[in-house]
Design a protein around this motif. Structure first.
Motif, PDB file in Angstrom:
ATOM      1  N   UNK A 143       0.635  -1.366   0.064  1.00 55.32           N
ATOM      2  CA  UNK A 143       0.073   0.021   0.061  1.00 55.32           C
ATOM      3  C   UNK A 143       0.715   1.338   0.033  1.00 55.32           C
ATOM      4  N   UNK A 144       2.010   1.297   0.421  1.00 50.49           N
ATOM      5  CA  UNK A 144       3.027   2.196   0.455  1.00 50.49           C
ATOM      6  C   UNK A 144       3.579   2.503  -0.612  1.00 50.49           C
ATOM      7  N   UNK A 145       4.050   1.334  -1.505  1.00 54.14           N
ATOM      8  CA  UNK A 145       4.816   1.624  -2.538  1.00 54.14           C
ATOM      9  C   UNK A 145       4.372   2.333  -3.817  1.00 54.14           C
ATOM     10  N   UNK A 146       5.233   3.243  -4.344  1.00 54.42           N
ATOM     11  CA  UNK A 146       4.735   3.974  -5.188  1.00 54.42           C
ATOM     12  C   UNK A 146       5.665   3.579  -6.805  1.00 54.42           C
ATOM     13  N   UNK A 147       5.517   4.002  -7.953  1.00 54.41           N
ATOM     14  CA  UNK A 147       5.979   3.256  -9.271  1.00 54.41           C
ATOM     15  C   UNK A 147       7.557   3.774  -9.169  1.00 54.41           C
ATOM     16  N   UNK A 148       8.038   4.656  -8.613  1.00 54.72           N
ATOM     17  CA  UNK A 148       9.448   4.930  -8.544  1.00 54.72           C
ATOM     18  C   UNK A 148       9.951   4.326  -7.011  1.00 54.72           C
ATOM     19  N   UNK A 149      10.922   3.537  -7.434  1.00 54.09           N
ATOM     20  CA  UNK A 149      11.460   2.629  -6.247  1.00 54.09           C
ATOM     21  C   UNK A 149      12.416   3.408  -5.242  1.00 54.09           C
ATOM     22  N   UNK A 150      12.915   4.431  -5.919  1.00 53.99           N
ATOM     23  CA  UNK A 150      13.684   5.217  -5.364  1.00 53.99           C
ATOM     24  C   UNK A 150      13.273   6.020  -4.115  1.00 53.99           C
ATOM     25  N   UNK A 151      11.737   6.217  -4.124  1.00 59.36           N
ATOM     26  CA  UNK A 151      11.222   6.832  -2.981  1.00 59.36           C
ATOM     27  C   UNK A 151      10.944   5.681  -1.842  1.00 59.36           C
ATOM     28  N   UNK A 152      11.564   6.093  -0.937  1.00 59.43           N
ATOM     29  CA  UNK A 152      11.659   5.114   0.135  1.00 59.43           C
ATOM     30  C   UNK A 152      10.995   5.607   1.540  1.00 59.43           C
ATOM     31  N   UNK A 153      10.436   6.754   1.616  1.00 57.12           N
ATOM     32  CA  UNK A 153       9.870   7.299   2.844  1.00 57.12           C
ATOM     33  C   UNK A 153       8.797   6.350   3.536  1.00 57.12           C
ATOM     34  N   UNK A 154       8.832   6.302   4.700  1.00 61.12           N
ATOM     35  CA  UNK A 154       7.695   5.610   5.519  1.00 61.12           C
ATOM     36  C   UNK A 154       6.720   6.402   6.198  1.00 61.12           C
ATOM     37  N   UNK A 155       5.537   6.164   5.881  1.00 66.45           N
ATOM     38  CA  UNK A 155       4.524   6.687   6.608  1.00 66.45           C
ATOM     39  C   UNK A 155       4.212   5.970   8.024  1.00 66.45           C
ATOM     40  N   UNK A 156       3.565   6.716   9.032  1.00 65.66           N
ATOM     41  CA  UNK A 156       3.411   6.017  10.091  1.00 65.66           C
ATOM     42  C   UNK A 156       2.061   5.213  10.085  1.00 65.66           C
ATOM     43  N   UNK A 157       1.186   5.764   9.327  1.00 69.35           N
ATOM     44  CA  UNK A 157      -0.152   4.717   9.193  1.00 69.35           C
ATOM     45  C   UNK A 157      -0.482   5.102   7.669  1.00 69.35           C
ATOM     46  N   UNK A 158      -1.047   4.169   7.214  1.00 74.14           N
ATOM     47  CA  UNK A 158      -1.806   4.305   6.044  1.00 74.14           C
ATOM     48  C   UNK A 158      -3.247   3.795   5.965  1.00 74.14           C
ATOM     49  N   UNK A 159      -3.990   4.933   5.274  1.00 73.97           N
ATOM     50  CA  UNK A 159      -5.397   4.483   5.490  1.00 73.97           C
ATOM     51  C   UNK A 159      -5.986   4.333   4.095  1.00 73.97           C
ATOM     52  N   UNK A 160      -6.709   3.294   3.989  1.00 70.39           N
ATOM     53  CA  UNK A 160      -7.373   2.887   2.702  1.00 70.39           C
ATOM     54  C   UNK A 160      -8.879   3.045   2.595  1.00 70.39           C
ATOM     55  N   UNK A 161      -9.335   4.531   2.481  1.00 75.58           N
ATOM     56  CA  UNK A 161     -10.675   4.684   2.690  1.00 75.58           C
ATOM     57  C   UNK A 161     -11.463   3.921   1.448  1.00 75.58           C
ATOM     58  N   UNK A 162     -12.863   3.891   1.895  1.00 71.39           N
ATOM     59  CA  UNK A 162     -13.693   3.312   0.851  1.00 71.39           C
ATOM     60  C   UNK A 162     -14.747   4.286   0.542  1.00 71.39           C
ATOM     61  N   UNK A 163     -14.860   5.403   1.166  1.00 70.59           N
ATOM     62  CA  UNK A 163     -15.662   6.555   0.843  1.00 70.59           C
ATOM     63  C   UNK A 163     -15.168   7.694   1.306  1.00 70.59           C
ATOM     64  N   UNK A 164     -16.177   9.098   1.147  1.00 73.34           N
ATOM     65  CA  UNK A 164     -15.706  10.311   1.514  1.00 73.34           C
ATOM     66  C   UNK A 164     -15.609  10.487   2.983  1.00 73.34           C
ATOM     67  N   UNK A 165     -16.579   9.661   3.590  1.00 70.24           N
ATOM     68  CA  UNK A 165     -16.695   9.769   5.072  1.00 70.24           C
ATOM     69  C   UNK A 165     -15.270   9.535   5.711  1.00 70.24           C
ATOM     70  N   UNK A 166     -14.917   8.377   5.333  1.00 74.56           N
ATOM     71  CA  UNK A 166     -13.436   7.662   5.690  1.00 74.56           C
ATOM     72  C   UNK A 166     -12.323   8.760   5.562  1.00 74.56           C
ATOM     73  N   UNK A 167     -12.470   9.636   4.321  1.00 77.44           N
ATOM     74  CA  UNK A 167     -11.519  10.507   3.870  1.00 77.44           C
ATOM     75  C   UNK A 167     -11.386  11.786   5.078  1.00 77.44           C
ATOM     76  N   UNK A 168     -13.005  12.188   5.268  1.00 73.31           N
ATOM     77  CA  UNK A 168     -12.925  13.067   6.469  1.00 73.31           C
ATOM     78  C   UNK A 168     -12.423  12.462   7.718  1.00 73.31           C
ATOM     79  N   UNK A 169     -12.758  11.523   8.069  1.00 78.20           N
ATOM     80  CA  UNK A 169     -12.404  11.226   9.440  1.00 78.20           C
ATOM     81  C   UNK A 169     -10.986  11.020   9.627  1.00 78.20           C
ATOM     82  N   UNK A 170     -10.237  10.430   8.511  1.00 79.71           N
ATOM     83  CA  UNK A 170      -8.659  10.610   8.480  1.00 79.71           C
ATOM     84  C   UNK A 170      -8.068  11.880   8.673  1.00 79.71           C
ATOM     85  N   UNK A 171      -8.635  12.939   7.900  1.00 85.36           N
ATOM     86  CA  UNK A 171      -7.996  13.986   7.783  1.00 85.36           C
ATOM     87  C   UNK A 171      -8.374  14.630   9.191  1.00 85.36           C
TER      88      UNK A 171
END
Length: 453
Positions: A32-60
Protein backbone atom coordinates in the motif's frame (compact mmCIF):
# COMPACT_ATOMS: atom_id res chain seq x y z
CA UNK A 1 4.87 10.77 17.94
CA UNK A 2 5.07 6.96 17.79
CA UNK A 3 2.65 4.13 17.15
CA UNK A 4 2.76 3.31 20.84
CA UNK A 5 1.60 6.83 21.71
CA UNK A 6 -1.27 6.52 19.24
CA UNK A 7 -2.28 2.91 19.91
CA UNK A 8 -5.62 3.63 21.58
CA UNK A 9 -6.57 6.38 19.13
CA UNK A 10 -5.65 4.21 16.14
CA UNK A 11 -7.95 1.53 17.50
CA UNK A 12 -10.80 4.03 17.64
CA UNK A 13 -10.01 5.23 14.10
CA UNK A 14 -10.10 1.65 12.80
CA UNK A 15 -13.47 1.11 14.43
CA UNK A 16 -14.83 4.33 12.95
CA UNK A 17 -13.88 3.65 9.32
CA UNK A 18 -15.40 1.48 6.62
CA UNK A 19 -11.96 1.21 5.06
CA UNK A 20 -8.72 -0.14 6.48
CA UNK A 21 -5.95 1.30 8.64
CA UNK A 22 -2.48 -0.21 8.27
CA UNK A 23 0.64 0.01 10.38
CA UNK A 24 4.08 -1.31 9.52
CA UNK A 25 3.25 -4.60 11.26
CA UNK A 26 0.56 -5.37 8.66
CA UNK A 27 1.64 -7.73 5.89
CA UNK A 28 0.35 -5.58 3.04
CA UNK A 29 1.65 -2.27 4.44
CA UNK A 30 4.54 -2.12 1.95
CA UNK A 31 2.27 -2.88 -0.99
CA UNK A 32 0.00 0.00 0.00
CA UNK A 33 2.99 2.30 0.52
CA UNK A 34 4.93 1.50 -2.66
CA UNK A 35 4.84 3.89 -5.59
CA UNK A 36 6.03 3.56 -9.19
CA UNK A 37 9.48 4.98 -8.44
CA UNK A 38 11.32 2.60 -6.11
CA UNK A 39 13.78 5.37 -5.28
CA UNK A 40 11.03 6.80 -3.05
CA UNK A 41 11.53 5.09 0.30
CA UNK A 42 9.84 7.37 2.84
CA UNK A 43 7.83 5.49 5.45
CA UNK A 44 4.50 6.80 6.73
CA UNK A 45 3.37 6.07 10.26
CA UNK A 46 -0.09 4.96 9.15
CA UNK A 47 -1.72 4.11 5.84
CA UNK A 48 -5.47 4.54 5.49
CA UNK A 49 -7.33 2.88 2.61
CA UNK A 50 -10.69 4.67 2.64
CA UNK A 51 -13.74 3.30 0.89
CA UNK A 52 -15.77 6.50 0.83
CA UNK A 53 -15.62 10.24 1.43
CA UNK A 54 -16.64 9.87 5.06
CA UNK A 55 -13.54 7.75 5.66
CA UNK A 56 -11.42 10.52 4.13
CA UNK A 57 -13.05 13.13 6.37
CA UNK A 58 -12.39 11.07 9.50
CA UNK A 59 -8.76 10.50 8.47
CA UNK A 60 -8.10 14.17 7.78
CA UNK A 61 -9.61 15.09 11.13
CA UNK A 62 -7.48 12.44 12.87
CA UNK A 63 -4.32 13.82 11.27
CA UNK A 64 -5.19 17.35 12.34
CA UNK A 65 -6.03 16.33 15.88
CA UNK A 66 -2.66 14.63 16.26
CA UNK A 67 -0.68 17.18 14.20
CA UNK A 68 0.51 14.45 11.86
CA UNK A 69 1.70 15.22 8.32
CA UNK A 70 -0.73 14.11 5.65
CA UNK A 71 -0.22 12.92 2.09
CA UNK A 72 -2.46 11.46 -0.62
CA UNK A 73 -1.74 8.62 -3.04
CA UNK A 74 -3.97 8.17 -6.07
CA UNK A 75 -2.52 5.96 -8.79
CA UNK A 76 0.92 6.06 -7.17
CA UNK A 77 2.74 7.05 -10.37
CA UNK A 78 4.17 10.41 -9.26
CA UNK A 79 7.90 9.92 -9.85
CA UNK A 80 8.93 12.56 -7.28
CA UNK A 81 7.24 10.73 -4.40
CA UNK A 82 5.06 13.60 -3.28
CA UNK A 83 2.38 11.06 -2.36
CA UNK A 84 4.32 9.95 0.72
CA UNK A 85 5.23 12.06 3.74
CA UNK A 86 7.57 10.40 6.24
CA UNK A 87 6.16 9.65 9.70
CA UNK A 88 2.71 10.87 8.77
CA UNK A 89 -0.56 9.51 7.47
CA UNK A 90 -0.82 8.29 3.89
CA UNK A 91 -4.33 8.28 2.42
CA UNK A 92 -4.22 5.64 -0.30
CA UNK A 93 -7.27 6.15 -2.53
CA UNK A 94 -6.95 3.01 -4.65
CA UNK A 95 -10.06 1.44 -3.07
CA UNK A 96 -11.98 4.49 -4.24
CA UNK A 97 -11.59 3.82 -7.96
CA UNK A 98 -15.16 3.61 -9.22
CA UNK A 99 -16.04 5.26 -12.55
CA UNK A 100 -19.74 6.05 -13.12
CA UNK A 101 -20.64 6.96 -16.70
CA UNK A 102 -23.67 9.05 -17.61
CA UNK A 103 -23.89 8.25 -21.30
CA UNK A 104 -26.81 10.60 -21.91
CA UNK A 105 -24.98 13.62 -20.54
CA UNK A 106 -21.58 12.40 -21.78
CA UNK A 107 -19.99 12.75 -18.36
CA UNK A 108 -18.20 10.48 -15.92
CA UNK A 109 -17.85 10.66 -12.16
CA UNK A 110 -14.34 9.40 -11.44
CA UNK A 111 -13.26 8.60 -7.90
CA UNK A 112 -9.86 9.83 -6.74
CA UNK A 113 -8.08 6.47 -6.90
CA UNK A 114 -9.00 5.50 -10.47
CA UNK A 115 -6.31 5.10 -13.13
CA UNK A 116 -6.41 6.18 -16.74
CA UNK A 117 -7.04 2.65 -18.03
CA UNK A 118 -9.91 2.18 -15.57
CA UNK A 119 -11.55 5.34 -16.87
CA UNK A 120 -11.03 4.24 -20.47
CA UNK A 121 -12.47 0.76 -19.95
CA UNK A 122 -15.52 2.20 -18.23
CA UNK A 123 -16.26 4.73 -20.96
CA UNK A 124 -15.59 2.57 -24.03
CA UNK A 125 -18.59 0.40 -23.16
CA UNK A 126 -20.71 3.40 -24.19
CA UNK A 127 -18.60 4.27 -27.24
CA UNK A 128 -17.30 7.30 -25.39
CA UNK A 129 -13.79 8.44 -24.46
CA UNK A 130 -12.24 10.66 -21.82
CA UNK A 131 -8.99 12.56 -22.15
CA UNK A 132 -6.58 10.38 -20.17
CA UNK A 133 -2.86 10.01 -19.48
CA UNK A 134 -0.74 8.31 -22.13
CA UNK A 135 0.12 5.51 -19.70
CA UNK A 136 -2.86 3.51 -18.50
CA UNK A 137 -1.60 2.93 -14.96
CA UNK A 138 -1.17 6.64 -14.17
CA UNK A 139 -3.65 7.95 -11.60
CA UNK A 140 -6.33 9.93 -13.39
CA UNK A 141 -6.97 12.55 -10.70
CA UNK A 142 -3.37 13.47 -9.92
CA UNK A 143 -2.55 13.67 -13.63
CA UNK A 144 -5.59 15.87 -14.23
CA UNK A 145 -4.96 18.27 -11.36
CA UNK A 146 -1.48 19.12 -12.67
CA UNK A 147 -2.57 19.86 -16.23
CA UNK A 148 -3.00 16.59 -18.06
CA UNK A 149 -1.24 16.14 -21.41
CA UNK A 150 -2.66 13.13 -23.25
CA UNK A 151 -2.96 11.53 -26.68
CA UNK A 152 -6.37 13.14 -27.24
CA UNK A 153 -5.34 16.61 -26.04
CA UNK A 154 -4.95 18.20 -29.49
CA UNK A 155 -8.49 17.06 -30.30
CA UNK A 156 -10.23 17.49 -26.94
CA UNK A 157 -8.06 19.61 -24.63
CA UNK A 158 -5.96 18.95 -21.56
CA UNK A 159 -7.24 16.96 -18.63
CA UNK A 160 -7.97 20.19 -16.72
CA UNK A 161 -9.97 21.53 -19.66
CA UNK A 162 -12.43 18.65 -19.32
CA UNK A 163 -13.19 18.94 -15.59
CA UNK A 164 -16.78 19.94 -14.79
CA UNK A 165 -16.63 19.74 -10.99
CA UNK A 166 -14.77 18.16 -8.10
CA UNK A 167 -15.50 16.97 -4.58
CA UNK A 168 -12.80 17.83 -2.03
CA UNK A 169 -12.20 17.25 1.64
CA UNK A 170 -10.45 20.33 3.02
CA UNK A 171 -7.93 20.42 5.86
CA UNK A 172 -10.63 21.12 8.46
CA UNK A 173 -12.57 18.05 7.34
CA UNK A 174 -15.32 19.93 5.50
CA UNK A 175 -16.53 18.67 2.14
CA UNK A 176 -16.65 21.17 -0.71
CA UNK A 177 -17.90 20.96 -4.27
CA UNK A 178 -15.84 23.03 -6.69
CA UNK A 179 -17.34 24.03 -10.02
CA UNK A 180 -18.00 27.11 -12.10
CA UNK A 181 -21.06 27.76 -9.92
CA UNK A 182 -19.88 26.55 -6.48
CA UNK A 183 -16.61 27.76 -4.99
CA UNK A 184 -15.42 29.02 -8.38
CA UNK A 185 -12.02 30.19 -7.09
CA UNK A 186 -11.30 26.75 -5.67
CA UNK A 187 -12.43 25.28 -8.99
CA UNK A 188 -9.98 27.56 -10.80
CA UNK A 189 -7.13 26.62 -8.45
CA UNK A 190 -7.41 22.83 -8.67
CA UNK A 191 -7.28 22.85 -12.49
CA UNK A 192 -3.50 23.04 -12.70
CA UNK A 193 -2.61 23.78 -9.08
CA UNK A 194 -2.44 20.09 -8.20
CA UNK A 195 -3.48 18.41 -4.98
CA UNK A 196 -2.60 21.42 -2.84
CA UNK A 197 -6.05 22.35 -1.55
CA UNK A 198 -7.63 19.18 -0.22
CA UNK A 199 -8.22 15.50 -0.90
CA UNK A 200 -10.00 15.29 -4.24
CA UNK A 201 -12.31 12.33 -3.73
CA UNK A 202 -13.95 12.57 -7.16
CA UNK A 203 -13.97 14.48 -10.43
CA UNK A 204 -16.82 14.94 -12.85
CA UNK A 205 -15.38 15.11 -16.38
CA UNK A 206 -16.63 15.52 -19.93
CA UNK A 207 -16.75 12.55 -22.25
CA UNK A 208 -16.64 12.59 -26.04
CA UNK A 209 -17.83 10.40 -28.87
CA UNK A 210 -15.32 7.67 -29.64
CA UNK A 211 -13.70 7.72 -33.08
CA UNK A 212 -11.35 5.30 -34.82
CA UNK A 213 -7.87 5.45 -33.30
CA UNK A 214 -4.76 4.74 -35.33
CA UNK A 215 -1.61 4.32 -33.29
CA UNK A 216 1.56 2.31 -32.87
CA UNK A 217 5.31 2.79 -33.19
CA UNK A 218 7.67 3.81 -36.00
CA UNK A 219 11.41 3.37 -35.41
CA UNK A 220 14.31 4.88 -37.39
CA UNK A 221 18.07 4.52 -37.14
CA UNK A 222 19.97 7.01 -35.02
CA UNK A 223 21.88 8.06 -38.14
CA UNK A 224 18.60 9.42 -39.52
CA UNK A 225 17.72 11.33 -36.34
CA UNK A 226 18.47 14.80 -37.72
CA UNK A 227 16.27 14.43 -40.80
CA UNK A 228 13.49 12.54 -39.01
CA UNK A 229 13.17 15.08 -36.22
CA UNK A 230 13.36 18.00 -38.67
CA UNK A 231 10.56 16.52 -40.77
CA UNK A 232 8.58 15.75 -37.63
CA UNK A 233 8.92 19.37 -36.53
CA UNK A 234 7.73 20.58 -39.94
CA UNK A 235 4.72 18.25 -39.80
CA UNK A 236 3.69 19.29 -36.29
CA UNK A 237 3.84 23.00 -37.16
CA UNK A 238 0.69 22.52 -39.26
CA UNK A 239 -0.68 19.29 -37.77
CA UNK A 240 -4.48 18.97 -37.56
CA UNK A 241 -6.15 18.52 -34.19
CA UNK A 242 -6.78 14.86 -34.96
CA UNK A 243 -3.03 14.10 -34.90
CA UNK A 244 -0.96 13.78 -31.74
CA UNK A 245 2.60 12.41 -31.81
CA UNK A 246 5.08 11.45 -29.14
CA UNK A 247 8.59 11.54 -30.57
CA UNK A 248 12.08 11.13 -29.24
CA UNK A 249 15.10 8.90 -28.83
CA UNK A 250 15.71 5.74 -26.86
CA UNK A 251 17.75 2.55 -26.99
CA UNK A 252 16.40 -0.47 -28.80
CA UNK A 253 16.55 -4.11 -27.63
CA UNK A 254 19.96 -4.49 -29.27
CA UNK A 255 21.36 -1.62 -27.20
CA UNK A 256 21.58 0.74 -30.16
CA UNK A 257 19.95 4.21 -30.13
CA UNK A 258 16.87 4.72 -32.28
CA UNK A 259 14.48 7.53 -33.11
CA UNK A 260 10.82 6.80 -32.44
CA UNK A 261 7.52 8.30 -33.51
CA UNK A 262 4.32 7.24 -31.72
CA UNK A 263 1.36 8.67 -33.64
CA UNK A 264 -2.19 8.93 -32.31
CA UNK A 265 -4.80 9.69 -34.97
CA UNK A 266 -8.30 10.33 -33.63
CA UNK A 267 -10.59 10.77 -36.61
CA UNK A 268 -11.38 9.65 -40.14
CA UNK A 269 -9.32 6.53 -40.89
CA UNK A 270 -8.54 7.25 -44.51
CA UNK A 271 -7.09 10.67 -43.68
CA UNK A 272 -5.14 9.29 -40.73
CA UNK A 273 -3.60 6.52 -42.82
CA UNK A 274 -2.21 9.12 -45.21
CA UNK A 275 -0.56 10.98 -42.33
CA UNK A 276 0.94 7.80 -40.92
CA UNK A 277 2.23 6.73 -44.33
CA UNK A 278 3.80 10.17 -44.72
CA UNK A 279 5.58 9.75 -41.38
CA UNK A 280 6.97 6.38 -42.47
CA UNK A 281 8.63 8.16 -45.39
CA UNK A 282 10.73 10.49 -43.19
CA UNK A 283 13.52 7.93 -43.63
CA UNK A 284 13.77 4.16 -44.03
CA UNK A 285 12.07 2.69 -40.94
CA UNK A 286 13.70 0.00 -38.88
CA UNK A 287 10.23 -0.96 -37.70
CA UNK A 288 6.75 0.34 -38.42
CA UNK A 289 3.84 -1.18 -36.53
CA UNK A 290 0.80 1.06 -36.71
CA UNK A 291 -2.85 0.30 -37.11
CA UNK A 292 -6.37 0.53 -35.79
CA UNK A 293 -6.81 -0.15 -32.07
CA UNK A 294 -9.15 0.64 -29.23
CA UNK A 295 -8.22 3.46 -26.89
CA UNK A 296 -7.72 1.02 -24.02
CA UNK A 297 -5.46 -1.17 -26.16
CA UNK A 298 -3.38 1.89 -26.97
CA UNK A 299 -3.00 2.73 -23.26
CA UNK A 300 -1.95 -0.84 -22.52
CA UNK A 301 0.61 -0.67 -25.35
CA UNK A 302 2.08 2.54 -23.97
CA UNK A 303 2.29 1.08 -20.48
CA UNK A 304 4.50 -1.73 -21.78
CA UNK A 305 7.34 0.81 -21.97
CA UNK A 306 7.23 1.54 -18.22
CA UNK A 307 8.06 -0.80 -15.38
CA UNK A 308 7.16 -0.31 -11.74
CA UNK A 309 9.71 -0.93 -9.03
CA UNK A 310 12.78 0.60 -10.70
CA UNK A 311 14.64 3.80 -9.76
CA UNK A 312 13.56 6.74 -11.96
CA UNK A 313 14.80 10.28 -12.56
CA UNK A 314 12.87 12.80 -14.70
CA UNK A 315 13.53 16.34 -15.92
CA UNK A 316 11.32 18.42 -18.20
CA UNK A 317 11.42 21.46 -20.50
CA UNK A 318 8.97 23.36 -22.69
CA UNK A 319 10.44 23.94 -26.16
CA UNK A 320 8.77 26.34 -28.63
CA UNK A 321 10.02 24.26 -31.55
CA UNK A 322 12.59 21.63 -32.51
CA UNK A 323 15.24 23.77 -34.12
CA UNK A 324 18.61 22.53 -35.34
CA UNK A 325 20.34 23.37 -32.03
CA UNK A 326 17.79 21.47 -29.95
CA UNK A 327 17.92 18.45 -32.24
CA UNK A 328 21.71 18.42 -32.01
CA UNK A 329 21.55 18.52 -28.19
CA UNK A 330 19.18 15.55 -28.13
CA UNK A 331 21.32 13.48 -30.49
CA UNK A 332 24.48 14.27 -28.55
CA UNK A 333 22.75 13.38 -25.29
CA UNK A 334 21.97 9.89 -26.51
CA UNK A 335 25.33 9.39 -28.22
CA UNK A 336 27.20 10.42 -25.06
CA UNK A 337 25.10 8.21 -22.80
CA UNK A 338 27.04 5.55 -20.92
CA UNK A 339 23.94 3.47 -20.30
CA UNK A 340 21.03 2.32 -22.48
CA UNK A 341 18.59 3.07 -19.68
CA UNK A 342 17.86 6.56 -20.96
CA UNK A 343 14.88 7.96 -22.82
CA UNK A 344 13.84 11.31 -24.29
CA UNK A 345 10.16 11.78 -25.09
CA UNK A 346 8.47 14.86 -26.59
CA UNK A 347 4.73 15.53 -26.68
CA UNK A 348 3.62 18.20 -29.15
CA UNK A 349 1.01 20.61 -27.79
CA UNK A 350 -1.37 22.16 -30.33
CA UNK A 351 -5.02 22.31 -31.27
CA UNK A 352 -7.87 22.44 -28.75
CA UNK A 353 -5.87 23.37 -25.59
CA UNK A 354 -4.37 26.42 -27.32
CA UNK A 355 -7.85 27.96 -27.55
CA UNK A 356 -8.06 28.23 -23.74
CA UNK A 357 -6.89 31.53 -22.25
CA UNK A 358 -3.67 31.39 -20.22
CA UNK A 359 -5.51 32.81 -17.18
CA UNK A 360 -8.53 30.52 -17.35
CA UNK A 361 -6.69 27.84 -15.37
CA UNK A 362 -3.45 27.93 -13.36
CA UNK A 363 -1.82 25.93 -16.17
CA UNK A 364 -0.48 28.87 -18.23
CA UNK A 365 1.29 27.37 -21.24
CA UNK A 366 -1.25 27.65 -24.01
CA UNK A 367 1.13 28.28 -26.93
CA UNK A 368 2.08 25.45 -29.29
CA UNK A 369 5.17 23.74 -27.88
CA UNK A 370 6.92 20.48 -27.13
CA UNK A 371 6.74 19.14 -23.60
CA UNK A 372 10.05 17.30 -23.26
CA UNK A 373 10.53 14.44 -20.80
CA UNK A 374 14.16 13.57 -20.04
CA UNK A 375 14.04 10.17 -18.35
CA UNK A 376 16.63 7.82 -16.87
CA UNK A 377 16.30 4.72 -14.74
CA UNK A 378 18.21 1.98 -12.97
CA UNK A 379 17.44 -1.66 -13.52
CA UNK A 380 18.34 -2.75 -10.00
CA UNK A 381 15.58 -2.95 -7.44
CA UNK A 382 17.88 -3.58 -4.48
CA UNK A 383 20.24 -0.60 -4.45
CA UNK A 384 19.86 3.02 -5.43
CA UNK A 385 22.72 4.98 -6.95
CA UNK A 386 21.05 7.53 -9.18
CA UNK A 387 23.84 10.11 -9.26
CA UNK A 388 24.98 9.20 -12.78
CA UNK A 389 21.43 9.24 -14.12
CA UNK A 390 20.51 12.46 -12.36
CA UNK A 391 23.63 14.16 -13.71
CA UNK A 392 22.86 13.04 -17.25
CA UNK A 393 19.25 14.25 -17.08
CA UNK A 394 20.29 17.55 -15.50
CA UNK A 395 22.93 18.17 -18.18
CA UNK A 396 20.43 17.62 -20.97
CA UNK A 397 17.88 19.88 -19.28
CA UNK A 398 20.46 22.63 -18.75
CA UNK A 399 21.58 22.50 -22.39
CA UNK A 400 17.97 22.84 -23.56
CA UNK A 401 17.32 25.78 -21.22
CA UNK A 402 18.47 28.58 -23.55
CA UNK A 403 15.96 27.67 -26.24
CA UNK A 404 13.14 26.80 -23.85
CA UNK A 405 10.17 28.69 -22.49
CA UNK A 406 10.50 29.54 -18.77
CA UNK A 407 9.13 27.02 -16.32
CA UNK A 408 7.98 23.56 -17.27
CA UNK A 409 5.26 21.00 -16.69
CA UNK A 410 4.61 21.15 -12.95
CA UNK A 411 3.45 17.53 -12.78
CA UNK A 412 6.99 16.44 -13.70
CA UNK A 413 9.06 19.00 -11.80
CA UNK A 414 10.81 17.54 -8.79
CA UNK A 415 11.17 19.59 -5.60
CA UNK A 416 14.80 20.50 -6.40
CA UNK A 417 13.86 22.32 -9.62
CA UNK A 418 13.15 25.58 -7.80
CA UNK A 419 13.86 27.92 -10.71
CA UNK A 420 11.52 26.11 -13.07
CA UNK A 421 8.86 25.74 -10.38
CA UNK A 422 8.91 29.49 -9.74
CA UNK A 423 8.09 30.07 -13.43
CA UNK A 424 5.78 27.13 -14.08
CA UNK A 425 2.55 29.06 -13.43
CA UNK A 426 3.47 32.29 -15.22
CA UNK A 427 1.35 35.26 -14.27
CA UNK A 428 -1.10 32.95 -12.47
CA UNK A 429 1.28 32.36 -9.55
CA UNK A 430 0.07 35.16 -7.26
CA UNK A 431 -3.55 34.13 -7.64
CA UNK A 432 -2.65 30.50 -6.99
CA UNK A 433 -0.71 31.43 -3.85
CA UNK A 434 -3.72 33.38 -2.59
CA UNK A 435 -5.96 30.36 -3.19
CA UNK A 436 -3.53 28.25 -1.17
CA UNK A 437 -3.70 30.70 1.73
CA UNK A 438 -7.50 30.74 1.54
CA UNK A 439 -8.22 27.01 1.33
CA UNK A 440 -5.18 25.48 3.05
CA UNK A 441 -3.60 28.15 5.27
CA UNK A 442 -1.88 25.52 7.40
CA UNK A 443 -0.18 23.97 4.35
CA UNK A 444 -1.52 20.55 5.18
CA UNK A 445 -1.56 19.40 1.56
CA UNK A 446 1.60 19.29 -0.53
CA UNK A 447 1.03 18.24 -4.10
CA UNK A 448 3.03 19.62 -7.00
CA UNK A 449 5.08 22.52 -5.77
CA UNK A 450 3.63 26.03 -5.42
CA UNK A 451 6.38 28.51 -4.49
CA UNK A 452 5.86 30.36 -1.20
CA UNK A 453 6.11 34.12 -1.07
Amino acid sequence: MTLTDLKADIGRLKADLTGEVLTVEDTHFEGARAVWNAAVTEQPLLIVLPKNTRDVVKTVQFAQQHTLPLSVRGGGHDWAGRAITANGILINLRRMSQVEVNAGQKTALVQGGATGIEVSRATEKYKLVAVTPTLGEVGFTGWTLGGGYGPLSPSLGLGVDNVISAELVLADGTIRTASAQENPELFWAIRGGGGNFGVVTSLQVRLHEAKPLLSGMILFRESDAQVVLQKHNQLMATAPNELAVSAGMMFGPDGQPVVFLMPFWFGEQSVGKRYLEHMKQFAEPVQAQVGLMTYSDMLDFQSSFNQQGLHWVIQTRWLPSLEEDQIRILIQAVNQATSPRLFINMHHFHGAPTTVGENETPFPMRKPHYMVEIIAWEETKEAHNSQHYQQWASRVSEKLKNGAYPGGYANLLGPAETEQISQAYGQNLARLQQAKRTYDPGKVFNGIAIPSR
